[in-house]
Design a protein around this motif. Structure first.
Motif, short mmCIF file in Angstrom:
data_model
loop_
_atom_site.label_atom_id
_atom_site.label_comp_id
_atom_site.label_asym_id
_atom_site.label_seq_id
_atom_site.Cartn_x
_atom_site.Cartn_y
_atom_site.Cartn_z
N UNK A 126 0.84 -1.19 0.00
CA UNK A 126 0.00 0.00 0.00
C UNK A 126 0.88 1.24 0.00
N UNK A 127 0.57 2.18 -0.89
CA UNK A 127 1.29 3.45 -0.91
C UNK A 127 0.70 4.33 0.19
N UNK A 128 1.47 4.51 1.27
CA UNK A 128 0.94 5.18 2.45
C UNK A 128 0.69 6.67 2.24
N UNK A 129 1.55 7.32 1.47
CA UNK A 129 1.42 8.76 1.24
C UNK A 129 1.49 9.02 -0.26
N UNK A 130 0.42 9.59 -0.80
CA UNK A 130 0.35 9.85 -2.24
C UNK A 130 -0.06 11.30 -2.46
N UNK A 131 0.84 12.09 -3.04
CA UNK A 131 0.61 13.52 -3.23
C UNK A 131 -0.07 13.78 -4.56
N UNK A 132 -1.05 14.66 -4.53
CA UNK A 132 -1.72 15.14 -5.75
C UNK A 132 -1.39 16.62 -5.89
N UNK A 133 -0.45 16.95 -6.77
CA UNK A 133 0.01 18.33 -6.91
C UNK A 133 -1.04 19.20 -7.60
N UNK A 134 -1.08 20.45 -7.20
CA UNK A 134 -2.07 21.38 -7.74
C UNK A 134 -1.98 21.49 -9.26
N UNK A 135 -0.76 21.57 -9.78
CA UNK A 135 -0.59 21.78 -11.21
C UNK A 135 -0.92 20.54 -12.04
N UNK A 136 -1.06 19.39 -11.39
CA UNK A 136 -1.40 18.15 -12.11
C UNK A 136 -2.90 17.93 -12.22
N UNK A 137 -3.69 18.76 -11.55
CA UNK A 137 -5.15 18.60 -11.57
C UNK A 137 -5.72 18.90 -12.94
N UNK A 138 -6.94 18.41 -13.18
CA UNK A 138 -7.65 18.81 -14.38
C UNK A 138 -8.03 20.28 -14.28
N UNK A 139 -8.02 20.97 -15.43
CA UNK A 139 -8.30 22.40 -15.43
C UNK A 139 -9.21 22.77 -16.59
N UNK A 140 -10.14 23.68 -16.34
CA UNK A 140 -11.00 24.20 -17.40
C UNK A 140 -11.31 25.67 -17.10
N UNK A 141 -11.38 26.46 -18.15
CA UNK A 141 -11.71 27.88 -18.00
C UNK A 141 -12.71 28.24 -19.09
#
Length: 245
Positions: A7-22
């Motif tokens: 199990x991956x105990x700590x998994x970071x989701x970076x802000x710049x990797x998120x989906x984006x729409x404008x």
């Protein structure tokens, strides 16, 4: 014998990797797959299905639309968000306000930026409910997060204790504002999971005395099979911490 998957105990989701729409009136970032953004690796975490960071231009917003069988939480960071729904609820959410809507068998609502000059900035969070077909409910409350700097404030809870908004899922959601030098610790019981979303500023976290991890606004981190997390800042920060089944 087959080996157990690590199990991956700590998994970071970076802000710049998120989906984006404008779309002009709406600038939005999706932590998990949502609408036209699809990422098989980011479909949610435990019962947490959506974290959208939205900015809506003055006078604009989401016209009347429907939801069902979802627990929806709105957390306002700046500006004023006006809510109206088919059950007759009308309200305006400002920083420090938290809204919970259990959509159950179905509800129609709209959300608009009440200001004619300033953007409204908020987080919209969806949780899968523990049962389908529930009666729709709506609640909102103001929590003085800034006054209680350096503390975790329970804003949404599975049992509605301590004045928190009650949610139909085994989840506790805490909000915390930190000033320079503040430090917050949180312990997880066995078989619990955590998600930390940085709403503002920058924070450092230490998980089970491991190395320090630096996070900024928009970053999130999933925590699995851990006992304790410590959160601190050298400037200012604001976080949401989910304790999930």
């Amino acid at each position: 014998m087959p080996q157990l998957q690590q199990v991956e105990k700590v998994k970071v989701r970076k802000a710049e990797a998120r989906g984006h729409a404008n779309s002009g009136w709406l600038d939005t970032n999706h932590t998990f797959s949502f609408a036209y953004y699809f990422d098989r690796e980011h479909m949610g975490f435990r019962s947490l299905r959506v974290i959208n960071e939205d900015r809506v231009t003055p006078g604009d917003g989401f016209g009347t639309h429907g939801h069902r069988d979802m627990e929806i939480i709105t957390y306002v960071l700046a500006g004023a968000l006006e809510h109206k729904d088919s059950a007759g609820h009308v309200g305006v959410l400002k920083p420090g306000d938290v809204q919970h809507m259990s959509t159950g068998t179905g509800i129609m609502h709209s959300e608009y930026n009440q200001s004619k000059s300033e953007d409204v900035h908020f987080l919209q969070i969806w949780l899968l409910p523990n049962s389908k077909g529930l009666k729709p409910t709506y609640n909102q409350r103001s929590f003085d997060i800034e006054k209680n700097c350096g503390k975790l404030n329970l804003v949404v809870g599975k049992d509605g204790r301590d004045g928190a908004l009650k949610v139909n899922q085994d989840v506790d959601l805490f909000a915390g504002a930190l000033k320079e030098g503040d430090s917050i610790s949180y312990s997880f019981e066995a078989n619990r999971y955590g998600w930390i979303q940085v709403a503002r500023g920058e924070v450092d976290i230490v998980v089970d005395t491991d190395d320090k991890l630096s996070l900024k606004a928009g970053d999130g981190v999933a925590l699995s099979e851990i006992k304790e997390v410590s959160i601190s800042t050298n400037s200012n920060g604001e976080i949401l911490l989910f304790d999930l089944a």
